[in-house]
Scaffold this motif. Structure first.
Motif, PDB file in Angstrom:
ATOM      1  N   SER A 159      -1.770  -2.960   9.748  1.00  0.00           N
ATOM      2  CA  SER A 159      -0.667  -3.398  10.608  1.00  0.00           C
ATOM      3  C   SER A 159       0.487  -2.418  10.495  1.00  0.00           C
ATOM      4  CB  SER A 159      -0.198  -4.801  10.215  1.00  0.00           C
ATOM      5  OG  SER A 159       0.284  -4.795   8.889  1.00  0.00           O
ATOM      6  N   GLU A 160       1.421  -2.530  11.399  1.00  0.00           N
ATOM      7  CA  GLU A 160       2.701  -1.805  11.360  1.00  0.00           C
ATOM      8  C   GLU A 160       3.744  -2.809  11.803  1.00  0.00           C
ATOM      9  OE1 GLU A 160       2.890   1.025  10.066  1.00  0.00           O
ATOM     10  OE2 GLU A 160       0.883   1.885  10.285  1.00  0.00           O
ATOM     11  N   LEU A 161       4.499  -3.337  10.848  1.00  0.00           N
ATOM     12  CA  LEU A 161       5.340  -4.500  11.144  1.00  0.00           C
ATOM     13  C   LEU A 161       6.823  -4.187  11.029  1.00  0.00           C
ATOM     14  CD1 LEU A 161       2.885  -6.800   9.312  1.00  0.00           C
ATOM     15  CD2 LEU A 161       3.482  -7.079  11.724  1.00  0.00           C
ATOM     16  N   LYS A 209       9.206   3.822  -2.650  1.00  0.00           N
ATOM     17  CA  LYS A 209       8.791   5.082  -2.034  1.00  0.00           C
ATOM     18  C   LYS A 209       7.417   4.916  -1.388  1.00  0.00           C
ATOM     19  CE  LYS A 209      12.031   7.869  -3.847  1.00  0.00           C
ATOM     20  NZ  LYS A 209      13.031   8.537  -3.005  1.00  0.00           N
ATOM     21  N   ARG A 210       7.149   5.694  -0.350  1.00  0.00           N
ATOM     22  CA  ARG A 210       5.828   5.681   0.263  1.00  0.00           C
ATOM     23  C   ARG A 210       4.764   6.171  -0.715  1.00  0.00           C
ATOM     24  NH1 ARG A 210       3.412   6.106   5.293  1.00  0.00           N
ATOM     25  NH2 ARG A 210       1.518   7.352   5.369  1.00  0.00           N
ATOM     26  N   LEU A 211       5.065   7.285  -1.375  1.00  0.00           N
ATOM     27  CA  LEU A 211       4.077   7.988  -2.196  1.00  0.00           C
ATOM     28  C   LEU A 211       4.296   7.653  -3.668  1.00  0.00           C
ATOM     29  CD1 LEU A 211       4.423  11.398  -0.332  1.00  0.00           C
ATOM     30  CD2 LEU A 211       2.783   9.567   0.133  1.00  0.00           C
ATOM     31  N   ASN A 214       0.869  -1.181   0.000  1.00  0.00           N
ATOM     32  CA  ASN A 214       0.000   0.000   0.000  1.00  0.00           C
ATOM     33  C   ASN A 214       0.905   1.229   0.000  1.00  0.00           C
ATOM     34  OD1 ASN A 214      -1.626   2.146   1.021  1.00  0.00           O
ATOM     35  ND2 ASN A 214      -3.098   0.675   1.827  1.00  0.00           N
ATOM     36  N   HIS A 215       1.968   1.166   0.793  1.00  0.00           N
ATOM     37  CA  HIS A 215       3.065   2.122   0.726  1.00  0.00           C
ATOM     38  C   HIS A 215       4.289   1.365   0.225  1.00  0.00           C
ATOM     39  CE1 HIS A 215       0.647   4.250   4.027  1.00  0.00           C
ATOM     40  NE2 HIS A 215       0.537   4.967   2.912  1.00  0.00           N
ATOM     41  N   GLY A 216       4.973   1.927  -0.734  1.00  0.00           N
ATOM     42  CA  GLY A 216       5.997   1.162  -1.449  1.00  0.00           C
ATOM     43  C   GLY A 216       7.272   0.889  -0.680  1.00  0.00           C
ATOM     44  N   ASP A 217       7.514   1.583   0.425  1.00  0.00           N
ATOM     45  CA  ASP A 217       8.764   1.410   1.166  1.00  0.00           C
ATOM     46  C   ASP A 217       8.571   0.606   2.446  1.00  0.00           C
ATOM     47  OD1 ASP A 217       7.287   3.331   2.450  1.00  0.00           O
ATOM     48  OD2 ASP A 217       8.958   4.696   2.813  1.00  0.00           O
ATOM     49  N   GLU A 218       7.556  -0.263   2.429  1.00  0.00           N
ATOM     50  CA  GLU A 218       7.258  -1.114   3.585  1.00  0.00           C
ATOM     51  C   GLU A 218       7.373  -2.552   3.098  1.00  0.00           C
ATOM     52  OE1 GLU A 218       4.317   2.463   5.166  1.00  0.00           O
ATOM     53  OE2 GLU A 218       3.484   0.462   4.985  1.00  0.00           O
ATOM     54  N   TYR A 219       8.383  -3.279   3.577  1.00  0.00           N
ATOM     55  CA  TYR A 219       8.841  -4.481   2.879  1.00  0.00           C
ATOM     56  C   TYR A 219       8.422  -5.810   3.487  1.00  0.00           C
ATOM     57  CZ  TYR A 219      11.550  -0.921   0.608  1.00  0.00           C
ATOM     58  OH  TYR A 219      11.894   0.207  -0.082  1.00  0.00           O
ATOM     59  N   LEU A 240      -1.000  -5.205   4.882  1.00  0.00           N
ATOM     60  CA  LEU A 240       0.279  -5.334   5.602  1.00  0.00           C
ATOM     61  C   LEU A 240       1.140  -4.085   5.417  1.00  0.00           C
ATOM     62  CD1 LEU A 240       0.860  -9.047   4.644  1.00  0.00           C
ATOM     63  CD2 LEU A 240       0.423  -8.195   6.954  1.00  0.00           C
ATOM     64  N   HIS A 241       1.245  -3.281   6.466  1.00  0.00           N
ATOM     65  CA  HIS A 241       2.071  -2.073   6.488  1.00  0.00           C
ATOM     66  C   HIS A 241       3.263  -2.259   7.415  1.00  0.00           C
ATOM     67  CE1 HIS A 241      -0.757   1.069   4.775  1.00  0.00           C
ATOM     68  NE2 HIS A 241      -1.530   0.005   4.851  1.00  0.00           N
ATOM     69  N   SER A 242       4.260  -1.393   7.222  1.00  0.00           N
ATOM     70  CA  SER A 242       5.328  -1.188   8.194  1.00  0.00           C
ATOM     71  C   SER A 242       5.496   0.324   8.328  1.00  0.00           C
ATOM     72  CB  SER A 242       6.627  -1.850   7.722  1.00  0.00           C
ATOM     73  OG  SER A 242       6.438  -3.245   7.542  1.00  0.00           O
ATOM     74  N   GLY A 243       6.523   0.761   9.034  1.00  0.00           N
ATOM     75  CA  GLY A 243       6.661   2.192   9.296  1.00  0.00           C
ATOM     76  C   GLY A 243       7.259   2.990   8.159  1.00  0.00           C
TER      77      GLY A 243
HETATM   78 CA   LIG Z   1       2.197   2.418   5.907  1.00  0.00          CA
END
Ligand SMILES: [Ca+2]
Ligand SMILES: [Ca+2]
Ligand SMILES: [Ca+2]
Ligand SMILES: [Ca+2]
Ligand SMILES: [Ca+2]
Ligand SMILES: [Ca+2]
Lengths: 336, 336, 336, 336, 336, 336
Positions: free
Chosen positions: E214-216, E105-107, E63-68, E149-152
């Motif tokens: 999530s924030e993983l 990238k996030r955006l 969903n955000h590109g820099d969350e792996y 599935l997200h991370s920071g």
């Molecule tokens: Ca995120």
């Protein structure tokens, strides 16, 4: 393949014949490759008026694209100057750094370059360097005189001045001062030659051409009073050189001044909105308030007061209200 | 620190051994620092096929990224050439200015540079200059022959041609013409060497390599007829050099032509949409209409007619409909 | 303050009077604020020719800026159409999405918008949305017929076609087909109306205007054969509507076709250079090779073969040699 | 005109007097022309602390703007160092490539330059080249020692190390190793001097200054453990030089290592997400798995396994998860 | 014309059949017009595995590109999941906002959009809105469960957590908590639903799907410990739903926490380099020092101390060393 | 996850309590996600001074970032206003569109938006729309009066004026005129309300707030005379509302004027340098010369003369010398 570059000693090609008499209008055709036009060129307008015998003067404006007095004065001259008025040769480039002029910007919209830091240029270094190389290596050798017409641009407003360098060559110095006297701007600014930077003026001097730069107003606008000074100054130069008949029209003699060191500058210590204490052309004293820097990030903190560190003429002021850290907001000149 | 640059005489490192026999495929690894990868590299694919004894030929395409005939012809060759077919050495770089090729653009998406104005390069001047320096200082000294495969790109369409320079060295000139004859493109374009600009071709000549550039179509597309000419031309060159067995396949002998001066160009005097009067390859007459420039800003004013100023072959035409002031819309060649 | 927007019901102001008879040329003045011109406008040229009584036809081109046949055909019409030839009213906008046309780009250089996805617009949503809103809410209600002249643009080449939708309204459908027959392009492409997207055509249909789009060539160039089809087609439409005297000139009747589903597309599965197996307008068979995708990143791996999944007319082909993953390289049409 | 550049031998002006004793804080004022501030400058903070007699050490950080340990350690030192503690002179520039530091980026937000490829600079080549020229031509001649504090930046994480070159001058080499021993980072990285590139370190060596670079962590963050190593290392250097009293605090002696060739690098063969097999500082074996490269474009294909080609210390690892083709994902060091 | 958009109810076309059994891999083909490809598409990889009877779960990452962590866990699942293991249906989109994922990238690199503020989307609003509309209107109605599935990301590091909303619907709330318990991340973060913003999670809830975000982890890297938590969590969810056999593997029960208000955030009051006082996951006290903000513009002024305003778990910390005014540098969670 | 947005009814959070008495300074914290700070915010300074009972006035400046009189006047007021001076409440936002103010630009450096076309906003539409939504939905309902302080910006210079709309509601109209009379700018500009565009003024009127916009100078600078008018006008408004003691200081009564239609504008018909015939504030006649447009592309053609089409006060002039086609160079006002 590089079809065009094979056609001449520089990739720049002139549509005018500098050796011909009469009036010619054409372009300097400067290569500028684009993704969709590999052999594209940018044509820079040029007018040459030559007749009889006499010296050659190169008149340029639009070194910086947002400085308008010179561009308009030279457009007027280019429209009206007739061969029969001339003894010698006048080469007029009213909008030299053409892409910057078309954009109304100081710096190039192509690559951000400051054209007046591009001399002596490079024939294949891109538009600005290629054109600077041509002006230096092809046009300056044709010239006896060179006047580059600047103003303060978008950011600064400046007391109308011609500007020259303190030169080691006394003869060239005397001719330069005589040229400045003839232009008859309110101020003649003389700066030390050491490390002048890669400007058109420095390059003209290096080639022994009697040459001046100038600062004829600013604020990103066309100021009618400064336009009048510029038009008269240009005509005066042509008379001074004997290219036009008659004597220069002199009003009050120009005041010879200098800006000796960084203590004559006031710099913004941080970003903010500049509220000046004095107007352009005021006489100011060291220690007096120069103005207030208002900070939007802290509406309850005090505005930051700045003071002059030198006494003299408020020769240059910040025009644009918003300043960034390191911007000069005032420059003081003193009489020589 | 600069860990990589300490590993070799140039920061570019080849994954192939140019002294080895057989077939090798690898990369030229060129440093390209990014904000998120300080020691990043861009790997440029390279194939080397060597066997027995014989000359070395460097075949390059993708000097400009939007010129496709050469890229595809060299990809085909790279896929299929076997060591046992070869006497000597063939070095193939099908997509030389790799970032431009990957983008399908003439100029670099990294910094806007035209790779064919980057020679002889600079080892630490950024991707294009660094690679140009490597090709010039490491690869050209290995070579007897060099063919750089160009087309007209997005903006121009050109009669399929090889292109060389008029050289002072008669021996090199004869070898160059023989090489062009062997390639057997419809046209051999010969241009004066003076001030050719900092191209790969000029640099190869300066190093005494028998070298050609070319213009093998254009319009931003892969033209099947031109691809066939290119494939055959490349094979012909290898036969001509004795690297491949057999003689060049010659159809009609190539027509030797030149573009002598700017009068053979038609330039757009302002922005507009170009409607050409003739198709590529036509015979045209000085004074005849070249076409009409339609101006969208003035739908009631007339289209602007442009004329040819020279007689000859319509060798190059503007492909893209929209033109900017200063763009060439037609180039005329005449027979030598 | 918003001085301009207070002057009319939409911020767009026309310099022509749509109710007046005779010939008028002026602009649609569309606000476009810049940092250095808060109340700046972009004037879009428009020509209106009205006389006697009869229907109103809106002719538009330059919806996408890199599609030239329509722009030139309408510039020609705008230059030459005289009131005395007309019964009714012709509104001509030859370069509708003006900033894109001036740049020769499909999408807006201001904000990247595709003008043909901006309908029905938004009066204060920026240049494209504001102009789309004006065309939809002010111009379309004046119209009986609307023809929007497209071509394939920089990326695609297309068999010259008008294009319409399969409509629920049988009467409107019949009129649309009659209009397409009169235009007499080689192909009439009919697509299902469902979810047509926010295009000018869909909006015209929604307002009950008899309307067509078109695809009249492409490849980013002005193709003379397609220009001739377009000029004749436009004249035919005016004759068909009774605005001009005479009957449409019909050559071979237009072939009615459709593209029924995604199986009629061939998409690139990765980036590469496209080598097509067939030329535009070929008859192709499902399962036959469509071409090869050459990959510069792997010069020793095979080119990727792609095949057609449908049988029919090769109606649209990729023009530009370099393709990105997801680009269509071929579109097949079948007869209705 | 170029008022500022006429004031000194370089357009950069220091607000501190390098010959004075005591503590001074000011700026290096570097010209940076903007469209709205022709004579704008960027002030780079500098602190000088001098007392008694002794050597001069130049301490720099922020050569790359996204490397934080050095910037914070030098800010701390600049805040706290008192003249009475010093015998000699300490010149501190905590955020050297100031625009990059202010942006938190490796490369310049002004022009994309890598400051550590800008030496020996060019006085009028733009901010980075102009500052590099000043540091090289004005500051380095004042110095006996120079330490440039780097980390791995956004893309890489590195075992905390000082870094120097293998030098021909045995005396300078010995002094360099003694300096590195005193800094006492976990690793002392020694690289061959050949073709080191135009770095500050190479330029310091060329001027005979005892000089080191370093790599003190990375990952785009400020790592507390590495900050502690850096603070202690800087203090140790000042003690080693006799500028501060006392002896360097040595924990475990620094391990002298090198990265001999490209076989000690693992490069990404294509874009992907990097999943490392080992953590930074591991001992790894040639042939062992280095990790997996996951490709989002092909969720059903296998991840690409990469292996080490050398045995040694996993000295540098890719931090950022997303890698591009050609990025190093691991660098192996071996003991000297 | 808009040929593609006429082919389906949304311009997005799936290459997989959601109603079919077995394993399918294909793409969601989303239109993205470019200047050189008017009908270009961006194919987003999707894998569907269906068998027997059972619920449908949509698993998304990128969903955000820099969350792996999520991208890699879902790529692994997509590679290995076999139909015979499944009862029900699993829809896997490992790199949902594909252009952002490809850029790391996030955006969006296309238009700067945050994909998780694009719901419920707009079918013709551009790539992100068009894809969001498809996911909301076509995929969510097929689903019983949804895990995003997200991370920071690049800027933040976060204690591995699932995240859900406090819901009015007690039944949905209970199912959500059960789902979170099954995932078994160290923390379950529950936030108030009011004004959650236009996220995928909010949209899933609005459609009655049992859903979690999530924030993983974070820091712009792939953290092996968090990857393990994510892989196990995804498998646990499939077991919890009965799609895979077996029971969720539970280690320590997840800690239910919340971030009740802005007082639990520490924001940077100006730009600087952040030196944190505590490591992620620490227990911290209101009033205790949170860290120091170092300012490069003032090397002699003190670093700015910041304090926590709440007591709890240091759940989220700033990763990147350089912060801008307004950036959160710490977020405190408290137990529910 | 969207942690912040869950904390309040709008994602914007105020650090001040609008219901509290006394003096408070804080920020409106507006989310602005960046690639390196997903939960980043931009804090917009706000000051609230409340005491006793009385009306609420919202004072805003920096709607456009290059308009300085209002910003400085409100910074002064924010620094000095004491609760004991006040009966009622004053809400001061001196630099509303903060990113534009920090850049000194009219439009947003984030996305090019004109803040005064963003009302009534969208809570999750990005910085400008989100802030506009907060001001409209949270602040305007608190207000009895609203004054938005504009000037002409970089491009225009304008006779100092307040500006309001012709309203249907006679009571609101009367209060608006009384407010404008109290401000006592030289001119009160009244424009028709119809289609005013999505401005703050229109939105305030829609909510029944007595509201004015203004134009208090321009030219991209801070004009001391206009600053004095603005400071006095703001104090006058507070006195008029009874928030401050005393009566408004009235000099010459304000002149009520309007700009009735496009005939009162002079637009540039092409790009050029504008030389005005008259200075700001002149009385001009329909048919008289407005000035000359000088074209750098044609130095031998005549300058283009433009004329006024209306008689009245030269209320607004182009400041910047360079104009683009469609720019207004003069606006004429007439007395009501
Ligand atoms: Ca995120
Ligand atoms: Ca200047
Ligand atoms: Ca080429
Ligand atoms: Ca089109
Ligand atoms: Ca570094
Ligand atoms: Ca304004």
């Amino acid at each position: 393949m590089s079809a065009q570059s094979s056609l001449a000693g520089s990739p720049v090609v002139a549509e005018v014949d500098f050796a011909a008499k009469g009036r010619q209008a054409g372009h300097l055709r400067v290569p500028q490759s684009r993704d969709d036009s590999g052999w594209g060129t940018i044509p820079v307008p040029i007018v040459v008026v030559a007749n009889g015998s006499g010296p050659t003067m190169l008149l340029t404006a639009g070194n910086h694209g947002d400085e308008y007095e010179g561009q308009v004065a030279l457009l007027d001259l280019a429209r009206t100057l007739k061969p029969e008025q001339v003894q010698g040769r006048v080469i007029i480039i009213p909008a030299m750094h053409y892409p910057a002029c078309a954009a109304g910007k100081r710096l190039s919209p192509l690559d951000g370059r400051d054209f007046n830091r591009c001399f002596p240029g490079d024939p294949f270094g891109g538009f600005a360097l290629s054109l600077a190389h041509y002006i230096d290596s092809v046009l300056l050798p044709l010239c006896d005189y060179q006047q580059d017409l600047h103003s303060g641009g978008t950011g600064m407003d400046i007391v109308a001045s011609t500007a020259g360098h303190v030169l080691d060559d006394a003869g060239l110095q005397a001719k330069t001062l005589a040229m400045a006297d003839a232009f008859n701007a309110p101020v003649t600014m003389l700066l030390r030659e050491v490390n002048a930077g890669p400007t058109l003026l420095a390059q003209a001097e290096a080639r022994g051409v009697v040459a001046l730069s100038s600062e004829l107003g600013g604020g990103g606008r066309l100021n009618p009073a400064n336009l009048a000074i510029t038009r008269r100054g240009v005509a005066n130069l042509l008379r001074h050189a004997g290219i036009l008949d008659g004597k220069p029209e002199i009003t009050t003699p120009s005041r010879r001044m200098t800006v000796p060191d960084l203590a004559h500058y006031v710099f913004a210590p941080c970003d903010g909105i500049w509220e000046a204490a004095d107007i352009l052309g005021s006489s100011v004293e060291a220690g007096a308030p120069a103005g207030l820097l208002h900070r939007i990030e802290d509406p309850t903190g005090p505005a930051i007061p700045l003071s002059y560190a030198a006494t003299g003429l408020l020769w240059c002021v910040r025009h644009a209200g918003r300043v960034k850290v390191g911007d000069p907001v005032a420059v003081i000149a003193r009489d020589l």
